[in-house]
Design an enzyme around this catalytic site. Structure first.
Site, mmCIF file in Angstrom:
data_model
loop_
_atom_site.group_PDB
_atom_site.id
_atom_site.type_symbol
_atom_site.label_atom_id
_atom_site.label_comp_id
_atom_site.label_asym_id
_atom_site.label_seq_id
_atom_site.Cartn_x
_atom_site.Cartn_y
_atom_site.Cartn_z
ATOM 1 N N GLU A 169 -5.147 -8.591 0.814
ATOM 2 C CA GLU A 169 -5.746 -8.217 2.101
ATOM 3 C C GLU A 169 -7.233 -8.215 2.080
ATOM 4 O OE1 GLU A 169 -4.502 -4.574 4.503
ATOM 5 O OE2 GLU A 169 -2.308 -5.248 4.100
ATOM 6 N N GLU A 174 0.707 -1.092 0.023
ATOM 7 C CA GLU A 174 -0.018 0.040 -0.007
ATOM 8 C C GLU A 174 0.903 1.415 -0.101
ATOM 9 O OE1 GLU A 174 -2.861 -0.289 3.281
ATOM 10 O OE2 GLU A 174 -3.964 -1.862 2.250
#
Ligand code: NAG
Ligand code: NAG
Ligand code: NAG
Ligand code: NAG
Ligand code: NAG
Ligand code: NAG
Length: 908
Positions: free
Chosen positions: A599, A506
């Site tokens: 995720e 991320e």
């Protein structure tokens, strides 16, 4: 696509070419039933690896005590005059910088800071704390409970910050005179600097990587060599709890001056079939002596014997090779061998994690001078854009979880048994894969995943050039990303369990379009140079299918976007970039790349805690005061429907995965709760995201995931508990998690209806149940046949504490642990789900309770406390034996008004 020779040329220069040798070996099955941890110290011909975890002295200061810094940093205010040691530390990364022109030269003369008293032999550290490694200086707390503490909820409200000094003596004998002696540090948090006998040897800033320093030039024969290690932790280095200190093992390695280089073997398997497999080996040899040496390299191949944790039967031998290694130079040889009937490595339950060991011996003038063992596995991996992951020809759906590096109440200090317990709990859940979010783990954890057969994504960075917190990795990215990346892959590339490398999570560079994609590509290339056999990836929670970021990696790791974000009505009042489920768009934009979700969910909950009313949807709701949360209590309802703003409940995730079967699977955020990042309540200390709580107790969600991942396990699990004296006559929904396809619920014997799961339904729910004390019973059916039942009763008041231990006999090695669970039970033996009795532990015998917990993210009692409240009926005590001891142990638990409970253990 892969040429080992080409790689070896790039990495090591001159290569001797191998001749294939065919060996016909009898297959021998190897089962990983119990994990044996081999003795810590390894003494083999020519090589000693001595564990030096014992006998350290430690001292920490919250403010700078010594006037030295690695470099200027946002949190180091008022230190403008401090001595900057970075120029002396940078050369420690030189072995991992490819371009010689980019390598660092140590400045001439003695370094700044050489006169620091803490580094001197004459310094008296007698009043420093005596400690044993692995050590986390912050885990014992206390937790900061004030409003705006120096270390906030994000980093676990524990005192991680400041400067820590560690000192220890090292012994070398006169027979070590011509040896090369290295210090190997598996992990030190962070900005490590190492002095020996007052000389600055080097260091390594990034706290998650392992590193090695050459002590040889600074050692004197005798037992008076003074080692001093300085660590320095920023107040805002991470989005989770980093821990502080030398939190992994430290080793002294003694070798002859010519030896196998650091992480100097690389094994690749290819052309794997039932009949045979080709094994390619590169051995890099380092000569730190004054004269050139001719070295013969002999490598034997053995099965790995999981019952002894050592090399077992010999199955093959690589053709031997001779290489000339110049003085102060390196050289490499490669060799290949074909073995018959390879026993492949693969994930249970359908496959077995068979391993092999290559034992390499170096000979000089016919005499063995070094021995080096490399464990590896033989397996084929296909990352198929349409079928997902294929392991040894079998499609294996990724049923994964994310795991941070802490071990709950033990903090970041690594412990093999605590890690193994985690894996056992995950195995029982049906997990077959772990993403090491977001940093390289302890090597021993990868040994466990190799032996137990978990698939691993090994990950290194949470930030690159752009920061997420003021003092995260971005500060050192320019100098260290290359050495850190290469060291990461080189350390880990022989692990059978690792299937892919993730070079980022991320990262903010997702937002910088072509510039971010170009940086990603440069990191991808570094990883590919070190290991072209595994795909690279970097997790995307923002980059979209039409953006260039995804082009810079081999397989696509999508965080949350696959299930859709902020896209259902309950999320419409939140800010956020609304996205429909993006799997189809990614699949279309990248038809050649396998997609997985690195995720998913970020469903949040507190074990055993339920709030009303209950969200009526299976698409979930974000948490607020009227939706699954209570900020005063800092708890989240365990109906397992409430999520972080960007999240989705499991049901919504699975709907999208099932609609898009080319997706290889998921890594849930997270398997276990972890310290820090307590979204949505930063007044707390630990996360709400785990399927399992911080103490290792199963949350309600455990059974929801188990019903999907192990559908053959006969299991039904009713929520909530049935102790609601204030809810008599009120609607109290009942959900059941089970792999059954039909279920009938009874309240005090009265049917609430028999219902069937529809397509894309993953739980049974009866939303109109009216609460009456008594009994809930569910009867489930599969294919029309009665399958299994579950029952929940309204309990009486606590009458007893029930103690159970995960292991009643443990080793007296000073590391082994017994995890003792306390259940507060009523007179029928049912756990009282609301019990919060305060429990006091005591021990008779050779050991101690080193930490306690209850899985409550908002419990601010320090982990070492011997007094712990039960939470939702449970508490945990962690027992450790005294090193070198043996004998009987009695652990007692006492709570007011209840009889004292005892459990007997043995330390051997
Ligand atoms: C150290 O001194 C030598 C000899 O004077 C010089 O060649 C070298 O560049 C110096 N190194 C550094 C890092 O200043
Ligand atoms: C070290 O090397 C020297 C020179 O080769 C040799 O004479 C001496 O015996 C060696 N010492 C030890 C302890 O091996
Ligand atoms: C990034 O670093 C800058 C400069 O230190 C700081 O002002 C900013 O708050 C940091 N960003 C985050 C998200 O912490
Ligand atoms: C709380 O969340 C629910 C569900 O998303 C939403 O309908 C409601 O408006 C939210 N309340 C507040 C005060 O934001
Ligand atoms: C949160 O819990 C506290 C304590 O039980 C209670 O007083 C309060 O009303 C709850 N808050 C909400 C919004 O339900
Ligand atoms: C918590 C919450 O407000 N949930 C709402 C989500 O949306 C459904 C309708 O789509 C409502 O019925 C729930 O009350």
């Amino acid at each position: 696509m892969f040429s080992l020779r080409k790689l070896a040329y790039q990495a090591f220069g001159l290569i001797q070419f191998g001749v294939l040798l065919l060996i016909y070996a009898e297959p021998r099955p190897v089962h990983a039933l119990t994990v044996k941890i081999p003795p810590r110290d390894a003494r083999q011909t020519g090589r000693e690896r001595i564990n030096i975890n014992s006998d350290w002295r430690f001292w920490r200061s919250e403010s700078n005590p010594d006037g030295i810094i690695y470099d200027h940093r946002p949190d180091l205010v008022g230190l403008d005059d401090a001595a900057v040691l970075k120029p002396w530390i940078l050369p420690s990364g030189n072995d991992f910088i490819n371009n010689p022109a980019d390598r660092h030269q140590r400045p001439n003369g003695s370094s700044l800071g050489d006169d620091i008293s803490f580094t001197q032999d004459s310094f008296d550290d007698g009043d420093w704390e005596a400690i044993k490694l692995p050590h986390d200086w912050a885990a014992q707390g206390p937790f900061y409970t004030e409003e705006d503490p120096i270390v906030g909820g994000g980093m676990g409200r524990l005192p991680v910050h400041g400067v820590g000094w560690y000192r220890r003596k090292l012994t070398v004998s006169s027979s070590d005179k011509n040896k090369s002696i290295y210090l190997e540090i598996d992990g030190a948090m962070s900005y490590a600097m190492i002095w020996l006998n007052g000389h600055l040897v080097g260091g390594w800033p990034y706290g998650y990587n392992s590193f090695r320093l050459n002590l040889t030039p600074y050692l004197e024969p005798g037992d008076d060599n003074q080692l001093a290690i300085r660590l320095d932790n920023p107040t805002d280095s991470a989005r989770w709890y980093p821990g502080g200190g030398i939190y992994r093992s430290v080793w002294l390695t003694k070798v002859e001056s010519t030896h196998v280089a650091q992480w100097g073997t690389y094994i690749v398997t290819r052309d794997v079939s039932d009949e045979s497999a080709t094994i390619d080996l590169v051995v890099e040899i380092e000569n730190s002596g004054q004269r050139s040496q001719e070295i013969e390299v002999v490598t034997k191949l053995h099965v790995f014997d999981s019952t002894t944790g050592r090399a077992g039967t010999k199955v093959a031998q690589f053709p031997s090779h001779t290489a000339v290694v110049s003085a102060r130079g390196k050289n490499a040889v490669d060799a290949s061998v074909i073995i018959k009937s390879p026993q492949v490595w693969g994930p249970p339950p359908t496959q077995k994690p068979n391993l092999y060991v290559a034992t390499t011996t170096l000979y000089a003038d016919g005499k063995p001078i070094d021995t080096y063992e490399t464990q590896f596995g033989i397996r084929t991996l296909d990352f198929n854009p349409n079928k997902g992951l294929v392991v040894n020809g079998e499609s294996v759906r990724i049923q994964g979880v994310n795991e941070h590096h802490d071990l709950g109440a033990l903090g970041a200090a690594f412990n093999v048994r605590a890690a193994e317990r985690k894996l056992e709990t995950l195995r029982e859940l049906g997990v077959n894969a772990i993403r090491m979010s977001h940093n390289p783990p302890a090597s021993e954890l990868l040994e466990l995943t190799d032996r137990l057969g978990f698939l691993v994504i090994d990950e290194i960075f949470d930030s690159w050039e752009l920061n997420k917190t003021a003092s995260d990795f971005h500060l050192i990215f320019p100098d260290w990303h290359e050495p850190d990346l290469r060291a990461f892959v080189r350390r880990d590339r022989n692990h059978a369990s690792i299937i892919a490398w993730s070079f980022g999570n991320e990262v903010s560079e997702q937002h910088t379009d072509k510039a971010g994609a170009a940086l990603a590509l440069s990191l991808h290339k570094i990883v590919q140079q070190e290991d072209p056999t595994r795909p690279t990836t970097a997790s995307m929670n923002f980059a979209k299918p039409d953006m260039p970021f995804g082009r810079s990696m081999d397989i696509l790791s999508i965080n949350y976007q696959g299930s859709g974000m902020w896209d259902t009505p309950n999320y419409s009042n939140l800010a956020g970039i609304r996205t429909q489920p993006l799997y189809p768009d990614f699949h279309e934009a990248f038809p050649d790349k396998m997609i997985l979700s690195s995720e998913t969910a970020s469903t949040l909950s507190t074990r055993g805690t339920f709030f009303f009313p209950v969200d009526a949807t299976n698409t979930g709701a974000p948490i607020n005061e009227t939706s699954g949360g209570n900020s005063t209590l800092a708890q989240v309802s365990a109906y397992e429907l409430y999520t972080a703003g960007f999240g989705s409940p499991p049901d919504k995730v699975w709907t999208q995965q099932d609609k898009n079967p080319y997706v290889a699977g998921e890594f849930v955020w997270t398997g276990f709760d972890y310290i820090g990042e307590p979204t949505p309540y930063y007044s707390a200390r630990s996360s709400y995201s785990g399927i399992i709580d911080l103490a290792g107790f199963k949350k309600e969600r455990y059974y929801l995931y188990q019903s999907r991942w192990l559908p053959d396990v006969k299991m039904a699990h009713i929520i909530p508990h049935w102790n609601w004296p204030a809810r008599v006559g009120e609607v109290t929904p009942v959900h059941v998690f089970s792999a059954a396809d039909e279920a009938e619920l009874f309240v005090n014997g009265k049917s609430q209806g028999r219902i069937q799961k529809e397509e894309y339904q993953y739980r049974f729910r009866w939303d109109e149940v009216i609460y009456k004390p008594g009994e809930l019973r569910v009867v489930t059916y599969k294919d029309g046949q009665k399958w299994t039942e579950d029952r929940v009763r309204t309990t009486g008041k606590p009458v007893e504490l029930r103690l159970t231990a995960d292991r009643k006999t443990i080793n007296g090695d000073g590391d082994d642990l017994s995890f003792i669970t306390v259940q507060v039970v009523d007179k029928r033996g049912d756990v009282v789900p609301t019990a919060d009795n305060s429990i006091t532990f005591s021990v008779d015998g050779p050991g101690a309770i080193v930490a306690t917990d209850n899985g409550n993210p908002a419990d601010m009692v320090a982990f070492p406390s011997l007094e712990r409240r039960a939470f939702s009926g449970l508490a945990l005590a962690i027992f450790r034996g005294i090193e070198g001891s043996s004998g009987d142990v009695t652990v007692r638990a006492k709570a007011n008004g209840l009889p004292v409970a005892r459990i007997k253990l043995q330390v051997r």
